[in-house]
Design an enzyme around this catalytic site. Structure first.
Site, short mmCIF file in Angstrom:
data_model
loop_
_atom_site.label_atom_id
_atom_site.label_comp_id
_atom_site.label_asym_id
_atom_site.label_seq_id
_atom_site.Cartn_x
_atom_site.Cartn_y
_atom_site.Cartn_z
N CYS A 114 0.81 -1.22 0.00
CA CYS A 114 0.00 0.00 0.00
C CYS A 114 0.85 1.28 0.00
O CYS A 114 0.57 2.23 -0.74
CB CYS A 114 -0.95 -0.01 1.19
SG CYS A 114 -0.23 -0.64 2.71
N HIS A 174 -2.63 6.29 4.67
CA HIS A 174 -1.19 6.43 4.92
C HIS A 174 -0.71 7.79 4.40
O HIS A 174 -1.14 8.25 3.33
CB HIS A 174 -0.40 5.35 4.17
CG HIS A 174 -0.61 3.95 4.69
ND1 HIS A 174 -1.20 3.66 5.89
CD2 HIS A 174 -0.23 2.75 4.14
CE1 HIS A 174 -1.21 2.34 6.06
NE2 HIS A 174 -0.64 1.77 5.02
#
Ligand SMILES: NC(=O)c1ccc[n+]([C@@H]2O[C@H](COP(=O)([O-])OP(=O)(O)OC[C@H]3O[C@@H](n4cnc5c(N)ncnc54)[C@H](OP(=O)(O)O)[C@@H]3O)[C@@H](O)[C@H]2O)c1
Length: 337
Positions: free
Chosen positions: A126, A234
Site C-alpha cells: 500500500c 497512509h
C-alpha cells in the site's frame, strides 16, 4: 466473470466488495471466501446475502478471477492451486511481489506488461503504490537518483485487530493487542517485522518494489516506516533527488495531469493532503510540493492515500478491469498471449 474474493471478512475484503460494487465490475457469480472460522457467516453484496465458503470449495468452483487479501501464507499455499484450475489470481499480500516470474502491477504505470499467461499477479504494498504513482511522471521527466521516504501509516494497514486495539485504548477497554505497545497517542517506528539489516520488512518493500514496478534499478529508495494512531490512510514525507533540475510549476502540472493523482497544495489557504480527507477516496493526494533548499535538483512532497482503496482494493479491481477489457482472463473468448 465468476469472481472469488478471498479474505472477504477482513479489512481489505470489506472495501474490496464496496469497490467492486461501486465500479459495477461484471460479476456473474460471486464467491466470498475466508478461513474455516468464518465459513457459514453471511455477507452482503449489492443487497444480496452470500454465505462465506472455504478455500477448497472456492477452488472446486474454478472462478475466472480470485482476488486474495488473506495474508502471505494463504497466498503462498492457495494461489497456485487456483492458477492450476485456470483462475487468474490478483494477490494483495507480499508473497509473490518480488518473485521474478510474477508481475507487480500499478495499472496506470505497467498494466501493459500483463498477458493471458499471468496467472498470479501481485498488487504492490500500500505505501509503495501511492508513492510510485507520484514518482513515475517525475522520474520520466527528471530521472530519479535517490528517494528518502518516511511514512506515517494508518492502523487499518495492519487489519481488523489493530483498528480494534486503537479503539479499545481510546475507550479505556482492555483487549487483544495487535502491536507490542499501545498505539493510541503513540507512534511506533515498526511496520511489519524486523529484518537482519535493521530495517523492517515494510521499509524494504518501499526500497525494492518501486524499482520492479518502474523496471529501473538506476535509482535507490531508503525508508523509515512509522505506525500512527489514524485509521483513514497512509501519509508519506518524500524527498527525491533527480539527475536533472526541475521547475516547481512544471512538477505541479505533471502531477495534476497524472490519472489517479490530485494535487492539494496551497499554503495560503492551508491546503494540503490529510488522511481524514483521503479516507474513502480512490485518488492519491499530493501536496507540500517544494524545493529542498539544502541540495540541488531535490524535491520535497507529502503524499496521502487511503491504504485500503488505492493501496489495496482499488488497485486490485483496476487490474481485474484491465484483464477483462483486454481479454486476458482464460474464459474471455478471444484471450491471446
Ligand atoms: N490493510 C491494508 O491496508 C492492506 C493493504 C495492502 C495489502 N494488504 C494485505 O491484505 C491482506 C489482508 O489484510 P487485512 O488488513 O484485510 O487483514 P485482516 O483484516 O486481518 O483480514 C484477514 C482476512 O484473511 C482471512 N484469512 C486469514 N487466514 C486465512 C486462511 N488461513 N484461509 C483463508 N482466509 C484467511 C481472514 O478470514 P477470517 O475472518 O475468517 O479470519 C480475513 O478475511 C494481508 O495479506 C495484507 O498484507 C493489506
Amino acid at each position: 466473470m465468476k469472481v472469488a474474493v478471498v479474505g472477504a471478512t477482513g479489512m481489505v475484503g470489506e472495501v474490496m466488495l464496496k469497490v467492486l460494487e461501486e465500479r459495477n465490475f461484471p460479476i456473474s457469480e460471486l464467491l466470498l471466501v475466508a478461513s474455516e472460522r468464518s465459513v457459514g457467516k453471511k455477507l452482503s453484496y449489492k443487497n444480496t446475502e452470500y454465505t462465506v465458503i472455504g478455500l477448497d470449495d472456492a477452488v472446486t468452483a474454478q472462478p475466472d478471477i480470485a482476488i486474495f487479501s488473506a495474508g502471505g501464507d494463504t497466498s503462498l499455499e492457495w494461489a497456485p492451486k487456483f492458477a492450476e484450475v485456470g483462475t487468474t489470481v490478483i494477490d494483495n499480500s507480499s508473497a509473490w511481489r518480488m518473485d521474478p516470474s510474477k508481475k507487480l502491477v500499478v495499472p496506470e504505470i505497467n498494466a501493459k506488461e500483463l498477458t493471458v499467461d499471468d496467472k498470479i499477479i501481485a498488487n504492490p504494498n500500500c505505501s509503495t503504490i501511492q508513492m510510485v504513482l507520484a514518482l513515475d511522471p517525475l522520474h520520466k521527466k527528471y530521472q530519479m537518483k535517490r528517494v528518502v521516504v518516511s511514512t506515517y501509516q494508518s492502523v487499518s494497514g495492519t487489519g481488523v485487530k489493530a483498528v480494534q486495539q486503537m479503539e479499545n485504548e481510546a475507550a479505556g477497554i482492555e483487549g487483544e493487542m495487535a502491536y507490542p505497545y499501545p498505539i493510541n497517542r503513540n507512534a511506533l517506528p515498526h511496520c511489519d517485522v524486523f529484518l537482519e539489516n535493521g530495517y523492517t520488512k515494510e521499509e524494504m518493500k518501499l526500497a525494492r518494489e518501486p524499482q520492479k514496478i518502474l523496471d529501473d534499478r538506476t535509482f535507490s529508495v531508503t525508508a523509515t516506516a512509522v505506525r500512527i494512531p489514524t485509521a483513514g490512510g497512509h501519509s508519506e514525507s518524500v524527498n527525491v533527488e533527480f539527475h536533472n533540475d526541475f521547475d516547481l510549476a512544471e512538477v505541479r502540472q505533471l502531477l495534476s495531469e497524472t490519472p489517479g493523482i490530485v494535487v492539494q497544495d496551497n499554503p495560503d489557504t492551508n491546503t494540503y493532503p490529510m488522511p481524514a480527507f483521503a479516507n474513502g477516496k480512490d485518488d492519491v493526494f499530493v501536496g507540500r510540493i517544494r524545493r529542498d533548499e539544502t541540495q540541488p535538483n531535490t524535491l520535497n512532497m507529502w503524499i496521502v492515500a487511503d491504504n485500503l482503496r488505492k493501496g489495496a482494493a482499488t488497485n486490485a479491481v483496476q487490474i481485474a478491469e484491465y484483464l477483462v477489457e483486454n481479454k486476458l482472463v482464460s474464459n474471455t473468448s478471444e484471450a491471446v498471449s
